[in-house]
Design a protein around this motif. Structure first.
Motif, PDB file in Angstrom:
ATOM      1  N   ASN A 312       0.773  -1.266  -0.067  1.00 29.03           N
ATOM      2  CA  ASN A 312      -0.007  -0.186   0.063  1.00 29.03           C
ATOM      3  C   ASN A 312       0.778   1.416   0.002  1.00 29.03           C
ATOM      4  OD1 ASN A 312       1.057   0.184   2.762  1.00 29.03           O
ATOM      5  ND2 ASN A 312      -0.890  -0.614   3.600  1.00 29.03           N
ATOM      6  N   ASP A 313       1.944   1.382  -0.143  1.00 27.25           N
ATOM      7  CA  ASP A 313       2.820   2.152  -0.103  1.00 27.25           C
ATOM      8  C   ASP A 313       3.969   2.506  -1.140  1.00 27.25           C
ATOM      9  OD1 ASP A 313       4.092   4.880   0.580  1.00 27.25           O
ATOM     10  OD2 ASP A 313       5.080   3.825   2.580  1.00 27.25           O
ATOM     11  N   ASN A 314       4.859   1.463  -1.298  1.00 25.96           N
ATOM     12  CA  ASN A 314       6.104   1.245  -2.377  1.00 25.96           C
ATOM     13  C   ASN A 314       5.805  -0.008  -3.123  1.00 25.96           C
ATOM     14  OD1 ASN A 314       7.800   3.720  -1.507  1.00 25.96           O
ATOM     15  ND2 ASN A 314       7.725   2.807   0.481  1.00 25.96           N
ATOM     16  N   ILE A 315       6.167   0.116  -4.495  1.00 29.68           N
ATOM     17  CA  ILE A 315       6.219  -0.850  -5.345  1.00 29.68           C
ATOM     18  C   ILE A 315       7.504  -1.200  -5.672  1.00 29.68           C
ATOM     19  CG2 ILE A 315       5.480  -2.013  -7.535  1.00 29.68           C
ATOM     20  CD1 ILE A 315       3.024   0.190  -7.392  1.00 29.68           C
ATOM     21  N   TYR A 316       8.291  -2.234  -5.407  1.00 28.43           N
ATOM     22  CA  TYR A 316       9.227  -2.660  -5.759  1.00 28.43           C
ATOM     23  C   TYR A 316       9.735  -3.364  -7.089  1.00 28.43           C
ATOM     24  CZ  TYR A 316      10.451  -0.805  -1.131  1.00 28.43           C
ATOM     25  OH  TYR A 316      10.703  -0.292   0.036  1.00 28.43           O
ATOM     26  N   PHE A 317      10.844  -3.142  -7.759  1.00 26.10           N
ATOM     27  CA  PHE A 317      10.831  -3.769  -9.039  1.00 26.10           C
ATOM     28  C   PHE A 317      12.379  -4.192  -8.999  1.00 26.10           C
ATOM     29  CE2 PHE A 317       7.429  -1.105 -10.250  1.00 26.10           C
ATOM     30  CZ  PHE A 317       6.774  -1.761 -11.184  1.00 26.10           C
ATOM     31  N   ASN A 318      12.942  -5.350  -9.652  1.00 29.60           N
ATOM     32  CA  ASN A 318      14.232  -5.823  -9.887  1.00 29.60           C
ATOM     33  C   ASN A 318      14.732  -5.021 -10.856  1.00 29.60           C
ATOM     34  OD1 ASN A 318      13.823  -7.787  -7.646  1.00 29.60           O
ATOM     35  ND2 ASN A 318      13.048  -9.251  -9.017  1.00 29.60           N
ATOM     36  N   ARG A 319      15.997  -4.955 -10.829  1.00 28.80           N
ATOM     37  CA  ARG A 319      16.914  -4.428 -11.825  1.00 28.80           C
ATOM     38  C   ARG A 319      17.212  -5.325 -12.758  1.00 28.80           C
ATOM     39  NH1 ARG A 319      19.168   0.629 -10.266  1.00 28.80           N
ATOM     40  NH2 ARG A 319      19.152   1.022  -8.004  1.00 28.80           N
ATOM     41  N   GLY A 320      16.798  -4.956 -14.110  1.00 28.91           N
ATOM     42  CA  GLY A 320      16.927  -5.962 -15.177  1.00 28.91           C
ATOM     43  C   GLY A 320      15.646  -5.669 -16.144  1.00 28.91           C
ATOM     44  N   GLU A 321      16.036  -6.604 -17.031  1.00 32.14           N
ATOM     45  CA  GLU A 321      14.811  -6.398 -18.295  1.00 32.14           C
ATOM     46  C   GLU A 321      13.400  -6.935 -17.915  1.00 32.14           C
ATOM     47  OE1 GLU A 321      16.288  -8.297 -21.524  1.00 32.14           O
ATOM     48  OE2 GLU A 321      18.025  -7.006 -21.947  1.00 32.14           O
ATOM     49  N   ASN A 322      12.403  -6.243 -18.184  1.00 36.20           N
ATOM     50  CA  ASN A 322      11.093  -6.875 -18.028  1.00 36.20           C
ATOM     51  C   ASN A 322      10.756  -7.284 -16.518  1.00 36.20           C
ATOM     52  OD1 ASN A 322      10.549  -6.660 -20.576  1.00 36.20           O
ATOM     53  ND2 ASN A 322      11.097  -8.676 -21.170  1.00 36.20           N
ATOM     54  N   SER A 323      11.314  -6.322 -15.598  1.00 37.43           N
ATOM     55  CA  SER A 323      11.144  -6.608 -14.358  1.00 37.43           C
ATOM     56  C   SER A 323       9.491  -6.558 -13.857  1.00 37.43           C
ATOM     57  CB  SER A 323      11.864  -5.292 -13.429  1.00 37.43           C
ATOM     58  OG  SER A 323      11.591  -5.642 -12.061  1.00 37.43           O
ATOM     59  N   GLU A 324       8.906  -7.228 -13.139  1.00 32.24           N
ATOM     60  CA  GLU A 324       7.574  -7.296 -12.712  1.00 32.24           C
ATOM     61  C   GLU A 324       7.427  -7.128 -11.471  1.00 32.24           C
ATOM     62  OE1 GLU A 324       5.104 -10.218 -14.518  1.00 32.24           O
ATOM     63  OE2 GLU A 324       6.299 -10.656 -16.220  1.00 32.24           O
ATOM     64  N   SER A 325       5.978  -6.597 -10.993  1.00 33.35           N
ATOM     65  CA  SER A 325       5.538  -6.495  -9.590  1.00 33.35           C
ATOM     66  C   SER A 325       4.155  -6.784  -9.844  1.00 33.35           C
ATOM     67  CB  SER A 325       5.846  -5.067  -8.952  1.00 33.35           C
ATOM     68  OG  SER A 325       5.762  -5.227  -7.705  1.00 33.35           O
ATOM     69  N   ILE A 326       3.511  -7.397  -8.590  1.00 33.31           N
ATOM     70  CA  ILE A 326       2.222  -7.667  -8.366  1.00 33.31           C
ATOM     71  C   ILE A 326       1.736  -6.802  -7.332  1.00 33.31           C
ATOM     72  CG2 ILE A 326       0.463  -9.201  -7.910  1.00 33.31           C
ATOM     73  CD1 ILE A 326       2.616 -11.187  -9.373  1.00 33.31           C
ATOM     74  N   ILE A 327       0.640  -6.260  -7.531  1.00 37.49           N
ATOM     75  CA  ILE A 327      -0.152  -5.683  -6.306  1.00 37.49           C
ATOM     76  C   ILE A 327      -1.693  -6.362  -6.206  1.00 37.49           C
ATOM     77  CG2 ILE A 327       0.834  -3.091  -6.487  1.00 37.49           C
ATOM     78  CD1 ILE A 327      -1.403  -2.360  -7.960  1.00 37.49           C
ATOM     79  N   GLU A 328      -2.063  -6.520  -4.949  1.00 43.04           N
ATOM     80  CA  GLU A 328      -3.558  -7.016  -4.875  1.00 43.04           C
ATOM     81  C   GLU A 328      -4.492  -6.057  -4.450  1.00 43.04           C
ATOM     82  OE1 GLU A 328      -2.916 -10.382  -1.953  1.00 43.04           O
ATOM     83  OE2 GLU A 328      -2.146 -11.605  -3.706  1.00 43.04           O
ATOM     84  N   LEU A 329      -5.500  -5.852  -5.103  1.00 44.14           N
ATOM     85  CA  LEU A 329      -6.750  -4.841  -4.697  1.00 44.14           C
ATOM     86  C   LEU A 329      -7.863  -5.912  -4.186  1.00 44.14           C
ATOM     87  CD1 LEU A 329      -6.547  -2.881  -8.081  1.00 44.14           C
ATOM     88  CD2 LEU A 329      -4.955  -2.638  -6.117  1.00 44.14           C
ATOM     89  N   THR A 330      -8.453  -5.501  -3.038  1.00 46.29           N
ATOM     90  CA  THR A 330      -9.338  -5.858  -2.464  1.00 46.29           C
ATOM     91  C   THR A 330     -10.597  -5.198  -2.069  1.00 46.29           C
ATOM     92  OG1 THR A 330      -7.880  -7.471  -1.190  1.00 46.29           O
ATOM     93  CG2 THR A 330     -10.055  -7.506  -0.304  1.00 46.29           C
ATOM     94  N   ARG A 420      -1.961   6.358  -3.796  1.00 40.10           N
ATOM     95  CA  ARG A 420      -0.913   6.888  -4.528  1.00 40.10           C
ATOM     96  C   ARG A 420       0.414   5.648  -3.968  1.00 40.10           C
ATOM     97  NH1 ARG A 420      -3.791  11.178  -4.181  1.00 40.10           N
ATOM     98  NH2 ARG A 420      -3.729  12.583  -6.091  1.00 40.10           N
ATOM     99  N   LEU A 421       1.122   4.952  -4.762  1.00 37.08           N
ATOM    100  CA  LEU A 421       2.250   4.298  -4.693  1.00 37.08           C
ATOM    101  C   LEU A 421       3.449   4.630  -5.445  1.00 37.08           C
ATOM    102  CD1 LEU A 421      -0.659   2.266  -5.126  1.00 37.08           C
ATOM    103  CD2 LEU A 421       0.670   0.739  -4.260  1.00 37.08           C
ATOM    104  N   THR A 422       4.529   4.466  -4.900  1.00 37.14           N
ATOM    105  CA  THR A 422       5.804   5.086  -5.225  1.00 37.14           C
ATOM    106  C   THR A 422       6.630   3.601  -5.790  1.00 37.14           C
ATOM    107  OG1 THR A 422       5.664   6.737  -3.925  1.00 37.14           O
ATOM    108  CG2 THR A 422       7.977   6.098  -4.802  1.00 37.14           C
ATOM    109  N   CYS A 423       7.233   3.852  -6.767  1.00 36.08           N
ATOM    110  CA  CYS A 423       8.137   2.864  -7.453  1.00 36.08           C
ATOM    111  C   CYS A 423       9.584   3.178  -6.947  1.00 36.08           C
ATOM    112  CB  CYS A 423       8.007   2.781  -9.109  1.00 36.08           C
ATOM    113  SG  CYS A 423       6.268   2.604  -9.928  1.00 36.08           S
ATOM    114  N   ASN A 424       9.980   1.795  -6.705  1.00 38.87           N
ATOM    115  CA  ASN A 424      11.624   1.980  -6.249  1.00 38.87           C
ATOM    116  C   ASN A 424      12.160   0.596  -6.837  1.00 38.87           C
ATOM    117  OD1 ASN A 424      11.802   4.303  -4.044  1.00 38.87           O
ATOM    118  ND2 ASN A 424      10.058   3.325  -3.463  1.00 38.87           N
ATOM    119  N   TYR A 425      13.535   0.650  -6.908  1.00 39.28           N
ATOM    120  CA  TYR A 425      14.169  -0.670  -7.114  1.00 39.28           C
ATOM    121  C   TYR A 425      14.391  -1.526  -5.897  1.00 39.28           C
ATOM    122  CZ  TYR A 425      15.481   0.354 -11.942  1.00 39.28           C
ATOM    123  OH  TYR A 425      15.394   0.607 -13.431  1.00 39.28           O
TER     124      TYR A 425
END
Length: 528
Positions: A312-330, A420-425
């Motif tokens: 609910n605050d920060n979304i984390y991505f791995n460094r590299g190609e086509n990095s993915e992250s998942i959020i769940e909405l309820t 609002r969610l912030t993107c970080n590595y």
């Protein structure tokens, strides 16, 4: 002593207030400004005076800066900051706190820089703590000026965080006009002189007038001995311990249905107005716009919002190609909702699904992919906005139908909820944690339309400032290395000089002895 500034007249203050009211009536913001900020403008002169003083009585510049400040305060959530929605570790570590007053009776905002270690904290959360203390002082002193006290005793290179100092300066410079009485730098080590020169470059010209370098010898020119901590050479034995603020009772503000600011108090029974209630510093739904299942007055806290997001605050991505992250909405409300996801950088991300329908208690997983050849910004400027609203009655719960519903819905509606969610590595610390969780456990919720920061066409100087800060830091490191080399060279030179002097002193007695021996030999030869 504060910055020398011309004093505005009552007519100039009233002119600035009238300009603001007219602009608010004719071109209201997408999201109404906070009621406390509107009260400051409508009922008081002090805040307006600060802007006029800062900008040399230029009314046009003052209204522009006042409007920008109100937008920032609404987006940042300055009036909602409290000990419950801040990172408690940062609030209790004693790096920044308010205590005592200077010789002019202005509150001291103290930074103990030796307790701050660069790169170990989330800078956005640290700045939220700083803004909380600024706002707390203003609430307790009725917008009076304050003095910043940088306690640099024992501060080393690892504690000197240029990004931290720069953001503190920018916050005061942009959003707290003429709010400072003094900027005091206490017991700064000579090795940090280069860094201090860089910091002075961040300061506006007026701030240089109140910037003072002090030590234990002259600190009492600015702070009485009774108000000086023992570590500063004073009599105060205070040790920091966080004490929650004692807040005043919440108030009620009547706001017109179009979000405009009323110029005069009006009757709550007026058909063209809606009464907005506030409690515990959280914004409410307007009663006539609230979903029928949630009528009454409801605070936007994690237990009563329509949507829960994980993380609910920060979304984390791995460094590299086509990095993915998942959020769940309820969906946590009693009524079905529709959601929609936007991003500040649509060219960077692929979102699936971008909008949809959620029945009560239903959960959906949304995939966020950072596209190939794209990278997150150096500062956390890539963000996602997740909006939700009650699903229209009698409409097919398909993605296409929900998309059409959002096209027909004004996004500044009072029943639109935003997260609002912030993107970080993902760092080593965050990689060790489980995706979908957040250390702070905080939900940031706003009602109304999207802020200006989520427009893909908005220009910003954040990257330029970050580049400049990195360049300045590299210059600082080079200067520090140069100082060390110079120090080693001077020490070597001193050793060489001492060695030569010692050699000369040892040689002189030998020469004198030789001369005495030769004279004695000559005398003996003559006698013979």
């Amino acid at each position: 002593m504060s910055v020398k500034a011309p004093t505005p007249t009552k007519s100039q203050i009233d002119e600035l207030r009238n300009l603001f009211n007219e602009k608010y009536e004719q071109s209201p913001p997408a999201v109404p400004f906070h009621y406390r900020d509107l009260e400051r403008i409508r009922d008081g002169d002090k805040w307006l005076t600060r802007f006029l003083e800062m900008y040399d009585l230029n009314t046009q510049t003052s209204i522009e800066k006042l409007w920008e400040t109100c937008i920032w305060r609404q987006q940042f959530g300055t009036n909602e900051l409290n000990e419950n929605n801040l990172v408690k570790e940062y609030l209790h570590d004693g790096v920044v706190f308010a205590h005592n007053k200077d010789v002019d009776g202005k509150a001291l905002l103290i930074f103990r820089t030796k307790l701050h270690v660069k790169g170990t904290k989330n800078m956005d959360e640290v700045i939220r703590v700083v803004v909380y203390w600024i706002e707390r002082i203003h609430r307790e002193t009725d917008l009076d000026q304050m003095t910043i006290f940088f306690d640099m005793a024992g501060t080393g290179v690892t504690n000197m965080d240029m990004e931290f100092v720069k953001r503190i300066i920018e916050t005061f410079k942009l959003y707290y006009p003429n709010a400072l009485n003094y900027i005091l730098i206490f017991e700064m080590a000579w090795v940090l002189n280069a860094a201090f020169k860089i910091i002075k470059g961040f300061l506006p010209a007026k701030a240089l007038e109140i910037l003072k370098m002090i030590s234990k010898k002259d600190i009492n020119q600015y702070i009485d001995k009774a108000n000086c901590l023992a570590s500063w050479g004073g009599n105060d034995l205070y040790e920091f311990k966080f004490v929650p603020e004692q807040l005043k009772r919440p108030t009620t503000l009547t706001v017109k249905s179009n979000g405009a600011l009323p110029s005069e108090p009006t009757s709550p029974d007026s058909p063209n107005e809606k009464k907005v209630h506030f409690a515990n510093n959280n914004r409410m739904y307007a009663g006539s716009e609230m979903p029928e299942c949630e009528r009454g007055y409801q605070t936007l806290d994690p237990m009563s919002t329509m949507l829960r997001i994980s993380p609910n605050d920060n979304i984390y991505f791995n460094r590299g190609e086509n990095s993915e992250s998942i959020i769940e909405l309820t969906c946590i409300g009693k009524q079905a909702i529709t959601y929609k996801i936007q991003t500040t950088s649509p060219e960077k991300f692929r979102v699936r699904p971008r909008c949809g329908y959620l029945a009560p208690s239903e959960t959906v997983s949304v995939n966020l992919m950072l596209k190939q050849d794209y990278h997150l910004g150096e500062s956390p400027k890539d963000k996602f906005l997740v909006m939700c609203m009650p699903a229209p009655v009698g409409i097919e719960p398909s993605q296409q139908s929900m998309s059409e519903a959002w096209k027909m819905k004004p996004q500044n509606g009072n029943d639109v909820e935003q997260h609002r969610l912030t993107c970080n590595y993902r760092s080593s610390a965050s990689a060790a944690s489980t995706p979908g969780t957040c250390a702070c456990g905080k939900i940031t919720v706003f009602n109304g339309g999207p802020d200006e920061g989520f427009s893909s066409t908005k220009s910003t100087n954040t990257s330029d400032l970050s580049t400049q800060a990195k360049h300045l830091e590299s210059q600082l490191r080079f200067t520090q290395i140069l100082q060390c080399i110079t120090l080693v060279f001077l020490l070597g030179l001193c050793v060489a000089v001492v060695y030569l002097l010692k050699t000369q002193l040892n040689h002189l007695p030998g020469c004198i002895g030789d001369e005495e021996c030769s004279v004695s030999a000559n005398c003996q030869s003559r006698n013979l």
